[in-house]
Design a protein around this motif. Structure first.
Motif, PDB file in Angstrom:
ATOM      1  N   TYR A  42       0.826  -1.209   0.000  1.00 26.98           N
ATOM      2  CA  TYR A  42       0.000   0.000   0.000  1.00 26.98           C
ATOM      3  C   TYR A  42       0.861   1.260   0.000  1.00 26.98           C
ATOM      4  O   TYR A  42       2.057   1.227   0.318  1.00 26.98           O
ATOM      5  CB  TYR A  42      -0.913   0.008   1.230  1.00 26.98           C
ATOM      6  N   ASN A 102      -4.139  -8.538   4.570  1.00 31.21           N
ATOM      7  CA  ASN A 102      -5.379  -7.825   4.268  1.00 31.21           C
ATOM      8  C   ASN A 102      -6.365  -7.868   5.436  1.00 31.21           C
ATOM      9  O   ASN A 102      -7.277  -7.043   5.506  1.00 31.21           O
ATOM     10  CB  ASN A 102      -6.020  -8.303   2.963  1.00 31.21           C
ATOM     11  N   ILE A 127      -4.019   3.658   0.477  1.00 30.59           N
ATOM     12  CA  ILE A 127      -4.620   2.994  -0.678  1.00 30.59           C
ATOM     13  C   ILE A 127      -3.794   1.758  -1.024  1.00 30.59           C
ATOM     14  O   ILE A 127      -2.559   1.774  -0.923  1.00 30.59           O
ATOM     15  CB  ILE A 127      -4.701   3.968  -1.886  1.00 30.59           C
ATOM     16  N   TYR A 186      -3.596  -3.155  -8.581  1.00 31.41           N
ATOM     17  CA  TYR A 186      -4.906  -2.488  -8.461  1.00 31.41           C
ATOM     18  C   TYR A 186      -4.869  -1.202  -9.291  1.00 31.41           C
ATOM     19  O   TYR A 186      -4.404  -0.176  -8.826  1.00 31.41           O
ATOM     20  CB  TYR A 186      -5.155  -2.093  -7.003  1.00 31.41           C
ATOM     21  N   LYS A 210      -9.312   0.216  -8.707  1.00 34.64           N
ATOM     22  CA  LYS A 210     -10.092   0.194  -7.456  1.00 34.64           C
ATOM     23  C   LYS A 210     -10.000   1.548  -6.738  1.00 34.64           C
ATOM     24  O   LYS A 210      -8.901   2.013  -6.455  1.00 34.64           O
ATOM     25  CB  LYS A 210      -9.590  -0.913  -6.530  1.00 34.64           C
ATOM     26  N   ASP A 235     -10.439   2.415  -3.755  1.00 30.76           N
ATOM     27  CA  ASP A 235     -10.534   2.146  -2.311  1.00 30.76           C
ATOM     28  C   ASP A 235      -9.571   3.007  -1.498  1.00 30.76           C
ATOM     29  O   ASP A 235      -8.653   2.505  -0.862  1.00 30.76           O
ATOM     30  CB  ASP A 235     -10.289   0.658  -2.038  1.00 30.76           C
ATOM     31  N   PHE A 238      -8.800   4.918   1.688  1.00 34.70           N
ATOM     32  CA  PHE A 238      -9.244   5.017   3.083  1.00 34.70           C
ATOM     33  C   PHE A 238      -8.820   6.366   3.654  1.00 34.70           C
ATOM     34  O   PHE A 238      -7.715   6.838   3.381  1.00 34.70           O
ATOM     35  CB  PHE A 238      -8.615   3.904   3.928  1.00 34.70           C
TER      36      PHE A 238
END
Length: 266
Positions: free
Chosen positions: A108, A122, A138, A199, A202, A204, A206
């Protein structure tokens, strides 16, 4: 009100703001409820988190003997690229290492003091990011084992920091960044073995909101070995740090395995 027990890292609950809990064997404290209150911390002794003996803590909550022998303190913990369970090669305890290493891991980008790269299982999302005081994070890749995550992190360390500057993080001295845009730059930088796990789309991202009433301009660390009694007014919690009004900060995780009593003054 006095609470006594062995320090372990604060447990967290994702929310706005993040909720923090200091958990002892027979009691717990919701630390958010102690904001703006005076807290007294007294250092009493040690208890190894692995063997339970009252022995001096060496590192990561372990006494020296446990740190140098326990499977949960192997070098691959801090350096995932040293993982070998996927090759059926034992470091200290193959059964334990397979259990931990052979499960999905994320690489990440996180924004704590600056953009940093890191690795986590994860199952540790978003706990890992909360613990390092990241305001945003991320995922870049999700891979099936710790080794693949480790070699990806090594490749990206040439371009990003891999450690948090804790003083900048605690002072909230952080330049804004676009982690989604940063991730798009990485596809050609990651090893060929993990290209298929990238990725790219995505969304995603946070975002973490910490319970901090006031960020300090200067910080100094509380060391229980040197200061066995401390009293201060709690003004914030970020990462695994308690932030006090006078700029003193206490890293709970650093002192795992230390026995303390905590007295709530008002």
């Amino acid at each position: 009100m006095t609470y006594e027990g062995v320090l372990t890292k604060m447990q967290t609950e994702f929310g706005n703001p993040i909720q923090y809990y200091l958990v002892f064997e027979n009691s717990f404290l919701n630390m958010n409820q102690l904001l703006d209150k005076s807290i007294e911390i007294n250092f009493i002794g040690y208890q190894c988190l692995n063997c339970g003996k009252k022995k001096k803590i060496f590192r990561q909550g372990f006494c020296y003997d446990c740190f140098t022998s326990s499977a949960s303190a192997g070098d691959w913990i801090m350096k995932p690229e040293l993982s070998t369970a996927h090759l059926e090669i034992e470091d200290r305890d193959l059964e334990y290492e397979k259990k931990v290493q052979l499960q999905p891991h994320l690489v990440y980008l996180a924004l704590s003091s600056e953009i940093k790269v890191g690795v986590t299982r994860n199952t540790q999302v978003p706990t890992r990011w909360i613990d390092q005081g990241a305001s945003q994070a991320i995922a870049v890749v999700e891979v099936p084992n710790r080794y693949l995550a480790g070699i990806t992190e090594v490749a990206l360390k040439n371009h990003y920091a891999d450690k948090t500057n804790w003083q900048k993080m605690l002072k909230n001295d952080v330049e804004p960044a676009d982690l989604i845009a940063e991730r798009l730059k990485l596809e050609l930088l990651i090893p060929s073995e993990v290209q298929d796990y990238f990725y790219s789309t995505k969304p995603d991202l946070f975002e973490m909101h910490f319970p901090v009433m006031k960020y300090p301009k200067k910080v100094s660390s509380l060391n229980l070995e040197k200061t066995k009694n401390f009293i201060g007014k709690l003004k914030g919690i970020k990462g695994q740090y308690l932030i006090f009004e006078d700029g003193t900060v206490f890293n709970v995780r650093t002192f795992e395995g230390y026995i303390v009593d905590i007295n709530i003054k008002n």
